[in-house]
Structure formats: C-alpha cells, structure tokens
Design a protein around this motif. Structure first.
Motif, PDB file in Angstrom:
ATOM      1  N   PRO A 262       0.826  -1.209   0.000  1.00 42.46           N
ATOM      2  CA  PRO A 262       0.000   0.000   0.000  1.00 42.46           C
ATOM      3  C   PRO A 262       0.858   1.258   0.000  1.00 42.46           C
ATOM      4  O   PRO A 262       2.018   1.236   0.419  1.00 42.46           O
ATOM      5  N   ASP A 263       0.269   2.375  -0.459  1.00 42.88           N
ATOM      6  CA  ASP A 263       0.915   3.656  -0.209  1.00 42.88           C
ATOM      7  C   ASP A 263       0.392   4.188   1.125  1.00 42.88           C
ATOM      8  O   ASP A 263      -0.399   3.526   1.816  1.00 42.88           O
ATOM      9  N   THR A 264       0.812   5.382   1.518  1.00 41.75           N
ATOM     10  CA  THR A 264       0.469   5.902   2.840  1.00 41.75           C
ATOM     11  C   THR A 264      -1.038   6.006   3.044  1.00 41.75           C
ATOM     12  O   THR A 264      -1.572   5.594   4.083  1.00 41.75           O
ATOM     13  N   ARG A 265      -1.763   6.537   2.064  1.00 38.32           N
ATOM     14  CA  ARG A 265      -3.201   6.719   2.222  1.00 38.32           C
ATOM     15  C   ARG A 265      -3.932   5.382   2.226  1.00 38.32           C
ATOM     16  O   ARG A 265      -4.918   5.206   2.966  1.00 38.32           O
ATOM     17  N   GLU A 266      -3.473   4.430   1.421  1.00 42.84           N
ATOM     18  CA  GLU A 266      -4.078   3.093   1.418  1.00 42.84           C
ATOM     19  C   GLU A 266      -3.833   2.398   2.748  1.00 42.84           C
ATOM     20  O   GLU A 266      -4.713   1.699   3.266  1.00 42.84           O
TER      21      GLU A 266
END
Length: 287
Positions: free
Chosen positions: A181-185
C-alpha cells in the motif's frame, strides 16, 4: 524467473500535462509495473482483457515494445478500458477511469490460465475493488497460492479501497507474500496514520508489508522482524507522479525475488520511482 502481473483496469492512459498537451499511452497499474519489471530484465507476462478496437491494438503493441508478453482475452461486446489522467503544475495527477472490457473478467477465464510456467503473481487490486470482478481476482490469487507461486498485491487506490471497505478487502486478499500500500491506502486498511503501527497490523495478512511514502521513500516490515525505512532518492522536481508507485513495486519485487535484504529492496524501489517521476506517463521508454 517469470513474473505475472494482472491489472484489469485502465489499459489506455489519455493524459493532459501542464502545457495542455494530450497524449494516449498504454497504462494501468500492473501494466506499468510489468513494463518496469521488463526494464530491469525480468521475464514478464501480462494477463488482461481488451475490446475489439484500436485501443486494444495500441495496448498490445505498447506492452510488446517494452518486452512484456501480452496474454489478452478479447471481448467483442465491450471497449478496451480507458483512464483519463490530468496532471497539475506540481506533477500530481487526477484520474477518471472507465473499466470497459475489464468488467467482464470471469472465474471461468481464470480457470483457463496455466500458472505452471510462472513463479510469481502480482495483482493490482483495481479488479478486486470492482463488484463484478472481486470473486474472479480472489480465484486467481487462490489458484496461484495453490500452484506454489509467491503473490504480491498492490491495493491500488485509496478512494475505491475506502468505498469497498478495509475488512472486506483484507478478507478477499487472504494471506499473501507481499502487500504494497501507499500511505493513504495504509491509513484506510489499518486505520492509523503511523506507518510502523500500520505495518505491524497488516503483517497479519502478508509476510512482508511495504508502505510507499512518495518522495519520503518507503518503510517495510517482515513477520517477526523490525520495521525499517529507506529515504527517497534525491531528484529534480517531479514532472508526473503517474505510475511512480507502480515503478516502486517493480523495483522492490525484482530485488525481493532475487532474495536481497529488505533495505536493498526498498532502495531498489525508491530508485525506479525516482526515475518514473521524471517521465510523462507511467512507463519507461520502449526497448
């Protein structure tokens, strides 16, 4: 080593940059990852669906030009998927997708895929987040695990992920080798803004969890180990952030499949992501 990437989403990227220039390019999260994997020397096959149209020809040719083997089901009733990408002055982008032929992906098509020639399956989660193809994506992951392949999943996009629901997504994914995931995910999936806490939570669902943090770099953890971080590569201001996370995934996975140490894998991902943001579009130049 042969890697499989799956993305049944926006195969064609129609983008407008800060000068108002409109271009049409091959796109899609896993299509981009496949292209970057081929760039670093991996043997890659892309599985997907297209329509009977010029877009399908363009997409197939763009994959082949980058050294990716296209394995595409042709849908005579739907058009090839398209995504409109708008890039602002800072290089950030907004996307407006249309699934097209991807919405027709079925479990019966998965059952016809011969996974015995492959070692790894990488899934961009867009098809999992679409009601019509959730079960199909899960069936492919389960078939890969049953066949002894390692599996990585990129949650793809925090907006659709939030609409789909974190518990439902994690249940559909099950147990995988690498979650990216990225940070928001990560915030959606783990309900925390703290990368360390998010990684520790998500390690219940994956052997390795990597959180992509954009220009800041990335953090990762393995079950039974500590969380580590690698700062981003120094580079010029981003021209276009489209596909940076896909490039990171390719760099990380290539190193991970070569059994590199976790910190080396993060640095390899950061390097490809830094290369990607200097390009317009989500893919490297053709071979």
């Amino acid at each position: 080593m042969i890697d499989v990437t799956v993305e049944l989403h926006e195969q064609l990227r129609i983008g407008s940059d800060t000068r108002g220039v409109v271009t049409s390019q091959g796109g899609g999260s896993a299509g981009n990852t496949a292209a970057w994997l081929a760039k670093v020397g991996r043997d890659v096959t892309f599985l997907g669906r297209v329509g009977e149209d010029g877009g399908a020809h363009e997409f197939r040719e763009s994959l082949s030009a980058m050294g990716v083997k296209p394995s595409l089901v042709v849908d005579s009733t739907r058009a090839t998927g398209v995504c409109v990408c708008l890039i602002d002055d800072s290089g950030e982008r907004s996307m407006i997708p249309s699934a097209g032929a991807n919405a027709g992906w079925s479990v019966s098509e998965v059952e016809q895929v011969n996974l015995s020639d492959f070692d790894h399956l990488h899934v961009s989660a867009y098809p999992m987040l679409r009601e019509e193809t959730t079960a199909t994506t899960r069936a492919l992951i389960e078939a890969a695990r049953a066949g002894g392949l390692s599996v990585s999943v990129d949650p793809a996009s925090f907006g659709p992920l939030g609409d789909f629901g974190a518990p439902r997504f994690l249940n559909a994914v099950g147990q995988v080798d690498v979650l990216l995931p990225d940070t928001r995910e990560m915030q959606v999936l783990a309900n925390t803004h703290d990368a360390r806490a998010g990684i520790e939570f998500l390690l219940k669902f994956a052997r390795v969890v990597v959180v992509k943090q954009g220009a800041k770099g990335a953090a990762a953890g393995v079950r039974g180990g500590s969380v580590i971080e690698a700062p981003g590569e120094e580079h010029r201001a981003a021209r276009d952030t489209t596909g940076a996370g896909d490039a990171f995934a390719a760099g990380f996975l290539n190193a991970w499949l070569n059994n590199f140490e976790l910190l080396q894998c993060l640095r390899a991902g950061n390097q490809l992501a830094a290369d990607a943001v200097q390009l317009i579009g989500g893919r490297p130049a053709s071979k």
